[in-house]
Enzyme design. Structure first.
Site, short mmCIF file in Angstrom:
data_model
loop_
_atom_site.label_atom_id
_atom_site.label_comp_id
_atom_site.label_asym_id
_atom_site.label_seq_id
_atom_site.Cartn_x
_atom_site.Cartn_y
_atom_site.Cartn_z
N HIS A 286 -7.93 -5.70 0.23
CA HIS A 286 -6.68 -4.97 0.47
C HIS A 286 -5.87 -5.74 1.51
O HIS A 286 -5.89 -5.41 2.70
CB HIS A 286 -7.00 -3.55 0.95
CG HIS A 286 -5.84 -2.59 0.89
ND1 HIS A 286 -5.24 -2.23 -0.30
CD2 HIS A 286 -5.17 -1.93 1.86
CE1 HIS A 286 -4.27 -1.37 -0.06
NE2 HIS A 286 -4.20 -1.18 1.25
N SER B 35 0.83 -1.20 0.00
CA SER B 35 0.00 0.00 0.00
C SER B 35 0.87 1.26 0.00
O SER B 35 1.70 1.44 -0.90
CB SER B 35 -0.96 -0.04 1.19
OG SER B 35 -2.01 0.87 1.04
N ASP C 277 -10.16 -5.22 -4.06
CA ASP C 277 -9.62 -4.15 -3.21
C ASP C 277 -10.51 -2.92 -3.30
O ASP C 277 -10.65 -2.32 -4.38
CB ASP C 277 -8.19 -3.82 -3.65
CG ASP C 277 -7.44 -2.96 -2.65
OD1 ASP C 277 -8.08 -2.14 -1.95
OD2 ASP C 277 -6.21 -3.09 -2.57
#
Length: 219
Positions: free
Chosen positions: A199, A116, A168
């Site tokens: 995610h 991320s 996600d």
């Protein structure tokens, strides 16, 4: 310059390679420490893992609340303004950490990994920093400062491992697909993977990461 705290884990003995793994927004280095065991690397492979902690700072996206963040995030959209100063400050701090711990290793024996926001910082460090690396593992992430790619200091010789969850909802997969396209147009090769997940990470992904690590460190 920021100084990064970190935790570390060594697989094997007398490590001759290193992986620096960057966590996502609001997490810390402990978030990915379990990956060392999950990767099930060969017993005869010795790798020094380092998991830095991002500094604590206010994050505009989260109403200015302070949390661990590599840089400020204003909003989650493809055209959002980006904290270029913060990105570069964290890149310099990351490079200082790597240089202080791994100056004895050749560049092809050092991999960057990030999830991320940590993956975005890893991307930026690989392309715009002063250090060279043997590979990049970019997980559920995006390419920051896309308009600066033409100013990149180097085109990596190796393929970048990119992986993303089809479901996600935080960083939709099209953001990663855009990054892949932009990189390809710049002559940067990627090894692309997608998985039926949100995610997060999944076991199939970890197996593919393992294969990438073995391939990088055997070259």
């Amino acid at each position: 310059m920021k100084t990064l705290d970190f935790i570390e884990e060594i697989h094997g003995s007398n490590p001759d390679s290193a992986i620096i793994w960057l966590h996502g927004l609001g997490a810390d280095g402990f978030d990915f420490k379990p990956i060392v065991q999950q990767l099930e690397l060969p017993d005869d492979m010795s790798v020094h893992f380092v998991f830095p902690h991002a500094p604590v700072q206010p994050v505009t996206l989260n109403q200015g609340m302070s949390m661990r963040s590599w840089y400020d995030i204003y909003k989650l959209s493809i055209d959002a303004k980006e904290d270029e100063t913060g990105i570069n400050e964290s890149m310099l701090a990351l490079e200082a950490l790597i240089s202080s711990k791994f100056s004895h290793l050749e560049s092809h024996k050092i991999l960057l990994a990030g999830f991320s926001q940590g993956g975005a910082l890893a991307f930026h460090t690989l392309l715009h920093g002063s250090l060279e690396f043997g590979g990049l593992i970019a997980l559920s992430t995006y390419l920051p400062l896309r308009d600066k790619l033409a100013q990149a200091k180097r085109i990596p010789k190796h393929k970048i491992f990119m992986a993303h969850g089809i479901h996600d909802e935080i960083l939709p997969i099209y953001i990663a697909e855009l990054a892949k396209e932009v990189l390809s147009n710049a002559g940067i090769k990627t090894e692309w993977h997608s998985y039926p997940m949100a995610h997060q990470l999944c076991m199939d992904e970890i197996k593919d990461i393992r294969a990438y690590i073995l391939k990088c460190f055997s070259s």
